[in-house]
Design an enzyme around this catalytic site. Structure first.
Site, mmCIF file in Angstrom:
data_model
loop_
_atom_site.group_PDB
_atom_site.id
_atom_site.type_symbol
_atom_site.label_atom_id
_atom_site.label_comp_id
_atom_site.label_asym_id
_atom_site.label_seq_id
_atom_site.Cartn_x
_atom_site.Cartn_y
_atom_site.Cartn_z
ATOM 1 N N SER A 50 2.425 3.945 -7.626
ATOM 2 C CA SER A 50 2.162 2.552 -7.971
ATOM 3 C C SER A 50 3.050 1.658 -7.117
ATOM 4 O O SER A 50 4.186 2.024 -6.791
ATOM 5 C CB SER A 50 2.476 2.319 -9.455
ATOM 6 O OG SER A 50 2.609 0.935 -9.716
ATOM 7 N N LEU A 94 0.817 -1.215 0.000
ATOM 8 C CA LEU A 94 0.000 0.000 0.000
ATOM 9 C C LEU A 94 0.851 1.265 0.000
ATOM 10 O O LEU A 94 1.883 1.326 0.663
ATOM 11 C CB LEU A 94 -0.937 -0.007 1.212
ATOM 12 C CG LEU A 94 -1.857 -1.229 1.328
ATOM 13 C CD1 LEU A 94 -2.707 -1.136 2.588
ATOM 14 C CD2 LEU A 94 -2.744 -1.381 0.091
ATOM 15 N N HIS A 110 -3.377 4.220 -2.423
ATOM 16 C CA HIS A 110 -4.330 3.352 -1.733
ATOM 17 C C HIS A 110 -4.892 4.080 -0.504
ATOM 18 O O HIS A 110 -6.066 3.931 -0.162
ATOM 19 C CB HIS A 110 -3.657 2.068 -1.252
ATOM 20 C CG HIS A 110 -3.101 1.203 -2.361
ATOM 21 N ND1 HIS A 110 -1.747 1.040 -2.547
ATOM 22 C CD2 HIS A 110 -3.710 0.459 -3.303
ATOM 23 C CE1 HIS A 110 -1.550 0.210 -3.563
ATOM 24 N NE2 HIS A 110 -2.720 -0.156 -4.054
HETATM 25 P P1 AMP Z 1 -3.643 -2.306 -6.823
HETATM 26 O O1 AMP Z 1 -3.246 -2.641 -5.425
HETATM 27 O O2 AMP Z 1 -2.540 -1.736 -7.642
HETATM 28 O O3 AMP Z 1 -4.409 -3.407 -7.495
HETATM 29 O O4 AMP Z 1 -4.681 -1.104 -6.699
HETATM 30 C C1 AMP Z 1 -5.790 -1.184 -5.850
HETATM 31 C C2 AMP Z 1 -6.650 0.023 -6.077
HETATM 32 O O5 AMP Z 1 -5.898 1.197 -5.815
HETATM 33 C C3 AMP Z 1 -7.176 0.151 -7.507
HETATM 34 O O6 AMP Z 1 -8.516 0.616 -7.466
HETATM 35 C C4 AMP Z 1 -6.262 1.188 -8.098
HETATM 36 O O7 AMP Z 1 -6.854 1.924 -9.151
HETATM 37 C C5 AMP Z 1 -6.010 2.074 -6.905
HETATM 38 N N1 AMP Z 1 -4.761 2.833 -7.069
HETATM 39 C C6 AMP Z 1 -3.525 2.340 -7.303
HETATM 40 N N2 AMP Z 1 -2.637 3.331 -7.440
HETATM 41 C C7 AMP Z 1 -3.339 4.485 -7.306
HETATM 42 C C8 AMP Z 1 -3.003 5.872 -7.351
HETATM 43 N N3 AMP Z 1 -1.763 6.291 -7.588
HETATM 44 N N4 AMP Z 1 -3.982 6.769 -7.160
HETATM 45 C C9 AMP Z 1 -5.256 6.365 -6.933
HETATM 46 N N5 AMP Z 1 -5.633 5.085 -6.862
HETATM 47 C C10 AMP Z 1 -4.702 4.157 -7.051
#
Ligand code: AMP
Length: 280
Positions: A186, A31, A35
């Site tokens: 990310s 996270l 997140h």
């Molecule tokens: P992930 O853990 O990468 O699968 O992401 C989980 C959630 O967090 C997804 O809904 C992503 O779109 C969101 N997310 C990931 N990175 C970002 C970011 N930089 N800004 C906003 N939401 C994010």
């Protein structure tokens, strides 16, 4: 904060959960502040009386055979602390063999929005995403689920799945959270070498330049320009740079409706995605 690892136990607890609304934040963990904003938005939506659930699951079915499933970071203790600090009520952190039986054979497949962009370069990716998100909706009894606009195509597909399958959950979208230099946060940014990290914000700069200059040229020309600019980033390999209708994700001939530019760029070993809405 409660933590569950067994799907059946989690589902039973959520079925008996009296706090309403239940707001789910699906993540793969590792996270970061992006997140964090989703969890804060969930807390706001849930209010004091609601229940914020964060799921942390590196979903094997959304990774291709040559992708980074094994090396995807899993810093559980750090993740738990962040969830606690941001006011999550429940964390669901299942093992993969608990989510998928050895002979698991039911999948959800979206057949329009998922054909291009990341769907074209990552076959089966959105099938895995839809399948696990449907499982999470089901298990969590969520009234709301929060997704980031950073994964624009994923958000569109999840909204379509909820609509088409009449899932009793509402989707809340939150804006992309960025580093001060513009790079979209990310979990994969940690894989960038120091030099790659210096070059990576050029993705955002190319998107901003496009948004500032797209008026007056055709989407096709603007796309070529964007592709060229991204290709100039040292060490970058452009997977796609596309301008599409903001709701159908199909190519457009003219800027006569809401459009969005979406890009995926590999810098060294790390694949980064980003997007920007375009004026029309
Ligand atoms: P992930 O853990 O990468 O699968 O992401 C989980 C959630 O967090 C997804 O809904 C992503 O779109 C969101 N997310 C990931 N990175 C970002 C970011 N930089 N800004 C906003 N939401 C994010």
């Amino acid at each position: 904060m409660e933590t569950y690892v067994v799907p059946r136990t989690f589902a039973r607890a959520m079925a008996e959960e009296k706090r309403r609304p239940i707001v789910l934040v699906p993540t793969m963990g590792a996270l970061h502040a992006g997140h964090g904003e989703l969890i804060k938005a969930a807390r706001k939506k849930a209010g004091r009386k609601g229940c914020v659930v964060v799921s942390i699951f590196v979903n094997p079915t959304q990774f291709g055979p040559s992708e980074d499933y094994q090396r995807y970071p899993r810093p559980w203790k750090k993740d738990r602390t962040l969830c606690q600090q941001l006011g999550a009520d429940v964390v669901f952190r299942p093992k993969s063999d608990a989510m998928y039986a050895a002979d698991h054979s039911i999948y959800i497949e979206e057949s329009s929005l998922s054909t291009g962009l990341c769907g074209a370069s990552r076959p089966g990716h959105f099938r895995g995403v839809c399948t696990v998100v449907a499982q999470l909706f089901h298990l969590s009894h969520a009234d709301w689920a929060v997704f980031g606009e950073k994964d624009y195509q994923q958000l569109a597909i999840i909204q379509r799945m909820v609509r088409d399958l009449h899932m009793p959950v509402q989707i809340l979208a939150t804006p992309t959270v960025r580093e001060p230099d513009g790079l979209a946060m990310s979990s994969r940014n940690r894989f960038l070498s120091p030099e790659e990290r210096v070059n990576a914000p050029a993705i955002r700069m190319a998107l901003l330049a496009l948004a500032g200059s797209a008026a007056g040229v055709s989407p096709a020309k603007a796309e070529v320009r964007l592709h060229k600019q991204l290709a100039q980033i040292p060490g970058a390999l452009v997977d796609y740079a596309s301008i599409v209708d903001a709701s159908t994700l199909q190519a457009v001939q003219k800027f006569d409706r809401p459009t969005v530019a979406l890009v995926a760029v590999r810098i060294g070993e790390t694949r980064l995605i980003d997007n920007i809405p375009l004026p029309w």
